[in-house]
Scaffold this motif. Sequence first.
Motif, PDB file in Angstrom:
ATOM      1  N   ILE A  16       0.874  -1.174   0.000  1.00 26.01           N
ATOM      2  CA  ILE A  16       0.000   0.000   0.000  1.00 26.01           C
ATOM      3  C   ILE A  16       0.909   1.220   0.000  1.00 26.01           C
ATOM      4  N   LEU A  17       0.832   1.993  -1.062  1.00 30.04           N
ATOM      5  CA  LEU A  17       1.779   3.089  -1.242  1.00 30.04           C
ATOM      6  C   LEU A  17       1.386   4.294  -0.401  1.00 30.04           C
ATOM      7  N   GLY A  18       2.425   4.995   0.077  1.00 30.61           N
ATOM      8  CA  GLY A  18       2.192   6.231   0.801  1.00 30.61           C
ATOM      9  C   GLY A  18       1.726   7.330  -0.129  1.00 30.61           C
ATOM     10  N   ILE A  19       1.162   8.381   0.455  1.00 36.42           N
ATOM     11  CA  ILE A  19       0.629   9.489  -0.334  1.00 36.42           C
ATOM     12  C   ILE A  19       1.736  10.107  -1.174  1.00 36.42           C
ATOM     13  N   GLY A  20       1.444  10.289  -2.456  1.00 34.47           N
ATOM     14  CA  GLY A  20       2.399  10.910  -3.363  1.00 34.47           C
ATOM     15  C   GLY A  20       3.510  10.001  -3.831  1.00 34.47           C
ATOM     16  N   GLN A  21       3.470   8.708  -3.439  1.00 33.71           N
ATOM     17  CA  GLN A  21       4.521   7.773  -3.826  1.00 33.71           C
ATOM     18  C   GLN A  21       4.114   7.019  -5.086  1.00 33.71           C
ATOM     19  N   ALA A  22       5.067   6.844  -5.984  1.00 31.98           N
ATOM     20  CA  ALA A  22       4.809   6.128  -7.233  1.00 31.98           C
ATOM     21  C   ALA A  22       5.447   4.751  -7.248  1.00 31.98           C
ATOM     22  N   SER A  23       6.181   4.410  -6.183  1.00 32.33           N
ATOM     23  CA  SER A  23       6.808   3.094  -6.103  1.00 32.33           C
ATOM     24  C   SER A  23       6.653   2.555  -4.694  1.00 32.33           C
ATOM     25  N   SER A  24       7.117   1.326  -4.500  1.00 30.82           N
ATOM     26  CA  SER A  24       6.949   0.664  -3.204  1.00 30.82           C
ATOM     27  C   SER A  24       8.046   1.027  -2.212  1.00 30.82           C
ATOM     28  N   THR A  25       8.897   1.981  -2.530  1.00 30.47           N
ATOM     29  CA  THR A  25       9.986   2.320  -1.605  1.00 30.47           C
ATOM     30  C   THR A  25       9.473   2.940  -0.319  1.00 30.47           C
ATOM     31  N   CYS A  26       8.344   3.644  -0.385  1.00 31.26           N
ATOM     32  CA  CYS A  26       7.678   4.162   0.815  1.00 31.26           C
ATOM     33  C   CYS A  26       6.276   3.570   0.837  1.00 31.26           C
ATOM     34  N   SER A  27       6.100   2.509   1.580  1.00 34.62           N
ATOM     35  CA  SER A  27       4.832   1.798   1.533  1.00 34.62           C
ATOM     36  C   SER A  27       4.643   0.949   2.783  1.00 34.62           C
ATOM     37  N   MET A  28       3.439   0.393   2.893  1.00 33.89           N
ATOM     38  CA  MET A  28       3.117  -0.577   3.921  1.00 33.89           C
ATOM     39  C   MET A  28       3.110  -1.947   3.232  1.00 33.89           C
ATOM     40  N   ARG A  29       4.061  -2.778   3.589  1.00 30.01           N
ATOM     41  CA  ARG A  29       4.236  -4.054   2.900  1.00 30.01           C
ATOM     42  C   ARG A  29       3.633  -5.191   3.718  1.00 30.01           C
ATOM     43  N   PHE A  30       2.714  -5.910   3.113  1.00 28.15           N
ATOM     44  CA  PHE A  30       2.132  -7.101   3.724  1.00 28.15           C
ATOM     45  C   PHE A  30       2.798  -8.317   3.102  1.00 28.15           C
ATOM     46  N   ALA A  31       3.795  -8.855   3.801  1.00 28.10           N
ATOM     47  CA  ALA A  31       4.487 -10.038   3.316  1.00 28.10           C
ATOM     48  C   ALA A  31       3.659 -11.291   3.523  1.00 28.10           C
ATOM     49  N   ALA A  32       2.636 -11.208   4.360  1.00 30.20           N
ATOM     50  CA  ALA A  32       1.732 -12.329   4.610  1.00 30.20           C
ATOM     51  C   ALA A  32       0.327 -11.788   4.774  1.00 30.20           C
ATOM     52  N   LEU A  33      -0.629 -12.655   4.495  1.00 32.08           N
ATOM     53  CA  LEU A  33      -2.023 -12.252   4.665  1.00 32.08           C
ATOM     54  C   LEU A  33      -2.333 -12.073   6.142  1.00 32.08           C
ATOM     55  N   LEU A  34      -1.903 -13.006   6.948  1.00 34.11           N
ATOM     56  CA  LEU A  34      -1.888 -12.874   8.400  1.00 34.11           C
ATOM     57  C   LEU A  34      -0.972 -13.948   8.967  1.00 34.11           C
ATOM     58  N   SER A  35      -0.732 -13.878  10.278  1.00 35.43           N
ATOM     59  CA  SER A  35       0.149 -14.837  10.935  1.00 35.43           C
ATOM     60  C   SER A  35      -0.598 -15.555  12.042  1.00 35.43           C
ATOM     61  N   LEU A  36      -0.273 -16.842  12.194  1.00 35.65           N
ATOM     62  CA  LEU A  36      -0.774 -17.628  13.317  1.00 35.65           C
ATOM     63  C   LEU A  36       0.306 -17.634  14.390  1.00 35.65           C
ATOM     64  N   LEU A  37      -0.050 -17.259  15.623  1.00 38.00           N
ATOM     65  CA  LEU A  37       0.921 -17.193  16.712  1.00 38.00           C
ATOM     66  C   LEU A  37       0.598 -18.236  17.762  1.00 38.00           C
ATOM     67  N   ASP A  38       1.650 -18.849  18.303  1.00 41.20           N
ATOM     68  CA  ASP A  38       1.429 -19.711  19.454  1.00 41.20           C
ATOM     69  C   ASP A  38       1.652 -18.894  20.723  1.00 41.20           C
ATOM     70  N   ASP A  39       1.529 -19.549  21.884  1.00 43.94           N
ATOM     71  CA  ASP A  39       1.593 -18.785  23.128  1.00 43.94           C
ATOM     72  C   ASP A  39       2.978 -18.254  23.427  1.00 43.94           C
ATOM     73  N   SER A  40       4.006 -18.758  22.749  1.00 49.20           N
ATOM     74  CA  SER A  40       5.364 -18.245  22.952  1.00 49.20           C
ATOM     75  C   SER A  40       5.708 -17.121  21.982  1.00 49.20           C
ATOM     76  N   GLY A  41       4.816 -16.855  21.036  1.00 51.86           N
ATOM     77  CA  GLY A  41       5.050 -15.792  20.076  1.00 51.86           C
ATOM     78  C   GLY A  41       5.607 -16.259  18.746  1.00 51.86           C
ATOM     79  N   ARG A  42       5.874 -17.553  18.611  1.00 53.99           N
ATOM     80  CA  ARG A  42       6.344 -18.064  17.322  1.00 53.99           C
ATOM     81  C   ARG A  42       5.234 -17.916  16.295  1.00 53.99           C
ATOM     82  N   ALA A  43       5.600 -17.454  15.098  1.00 54.40           N
ATOM     83  CA  ALA A  43       4.602 -17.134  14.086  1.00 54.40           C
ATOM     84  C   ALA A  43       4.756 -18.023  12.867  1.00 54.40           C
TER      85      ALA A  43
END
Length: 676
Positions: A16-43
């Motif tokens: 998701i690109l930042g305002i006024g950005q034309a490339s992914s250099t300034c963006s919000m990158r979702f490397a995964a759709l979501l993560s499953l976490l266990d009780d120790s925090g392993r994802a």
Amino acid sequence: MEWTTQNRNGGTELYILGIGQASSTCSMRFAALLSLLDDSGRAVDIPVDRVIPMKDGFQVEGKYEDFEIVSRWVLIHDITSYYDVHLEMYYTGSVEKEAGLRIGCDLLGGGKPDWMIPGAFYKENRFEHNFRKYPRYDYHGGKAAEMVSDHWSFRSDRAALPAVFAWNDGMCGALFTDEVSAIGLSGLGFRGNAEGTQIWLDFPYREEPVTFVGEPVPDPADVNMHSFKPGEQIQLKFKLYAGASDPHAYDPFVRQMYKLHQEDHTLNPWIGLKEAGELSAHGLYTWHYREEYGILNETAAFDREFNNNVKQQGDRPHMHVGWVSGAPYAYALLAYGRKHGISRYIQAAHSVLSKVASGIAPNGTFWASWIVGKGWTTGWNPKSDWLQARTIAEATLFMIRALVLEQSYGDQHKDWEQAVLSNLDFAEAHQREDGNFGSYYHCESGRVEEWDGAGGMLWIAALLEGAQLFGNSDYKEAAVAGGAYYKSFIINEYIYGAPEDVHLTPTSEDAYNAVVSYVLLYEHDKQNKWLDLAKSAADWMMTFRWTYNLDFPKFSFLGQYDFKSRGADQASTSNQHLHNYGLFCVPEMLRLWRYSGDDYYKDRTRDHIACFLQFVAREDGDFNAYKGMVTERFYNTNCFQPKGMMLTLSHAWCVGLVLYASQEAMAYAADLDLPL
């Protein structure tokens, strides 16, 4: 806001690109759709399998073992642009499976990050040299046992708006969700170190690496999991915002979320402004005024029988001259007594204001507090011989207002005048060349002991009103110089140092002082730079103000009374509870609304007043209090007390501010749509 995808490391990533950005250099990158976490925090990441363009957004699909996910992202254009996301998750396994869910992204753009969780966390949140202990961010890590870390996760009910903001050199990004999700209380979190910058939402919440409960020593991490049942389907909702790197970039999104919450989260004032004035005047006089000492007791116990059993310890026979007791509330009682011709209120107010005027320290300022058996003291400061600027400046400001009020009735108080002039002269004499008034003073020598922070900002207001009362142009010049100095705190979106008891901490009270001071500066010379700073301070103040009604536990006190939290303020990032101190700047906020023409300021000021037209005791026995009592603390999360509890002490400042604001708001009642 634009979006794009890239194939990376054998998978698809969403940007998701930042305002006024034309490339992914300034963006919000979702490397995964979501993560499953266990009780120790392993994802375990659930990857993005494909992204399907839609008319107003796109659809993202992913699958991992027994989990299938479809999320629909719709781009909304309103006050600002944002993505409204609905996610459906299916569990197809044959046995129950425990997991936590995390929806998160990396913030790309370079530089060390800044943070904001509205009302709960600002930038690094606590300086290393701060005397008080509460969560602190450190890019290089730290000791979790000392509440220092490069990553934090919190319950959403700590936040005035359940959102986490992050800034880097290229952009601002934010994730928002509701306080409660389909699988319980949600959570907010972030991480920033040499490996990168991330923000996330947790379902259900996690508090890591430790849990802040209001004490210097934290509790262990609080990790919650959801047990997925075979065939279970859940739906989650969140919103995403990508803005510019401007420190004020949070404001359009906060306004947007407030607009949405206005529709779903109602107000519920119990009483009108007139009754609030009558009740709080009665409460302040009856339960807090001590005629034999000429003070306003800082606290009065709800339970009077218990108070007798503990030798009156619930009634604290202390009086600060400003802040938590003293001059501001005596002024409010005086104004009410004068308007309604109630002599006992007038006499009580005169007694308190004369007591304050009598308490001049060797350095020429007011002492901070008076205590039965001890006399005048320095208050609750980090060191016993320090006096704090804000407490003194606030007392001075309201002593000036009392003098002006009394003059309108033909009365003079020379002792008050002399005390006020001593304080104003001190502030002018000790102001640094750059305009800084200092935050803490030595009680004897007057030497400035600490220059850091904005604790001296309220001298601006006191000096401006003092200049008008006494016709002293030097006071005006000092106030303007102060305005030029303290503007950096507003521009930096980090105002800190107002209350005595939370040393150099960002607080809602800092925002109130900024609004009052810069509105008065604008009224002094009508320069738009002051108006712009007042608006910015008000916007920052609104990050401490609840946009929504908390979901209190069913059998809790606040749950049973159906307390509506929309409009309440978080006290500070250190003192996490709801309070009514925003009533302090009601008149300035309403004048700011008129000057700016921005209804947002009117609406959110109305919310604050309406919120605290709840829980003013209407008769003896109302919510186990006595007529006119008002508490200081409503507990919104697991800090100090369990969520849904209420402190069973009436505080002079809480009663006094209801009295003050109810009178000030009367002139705007029709505009505010509040009951009279």
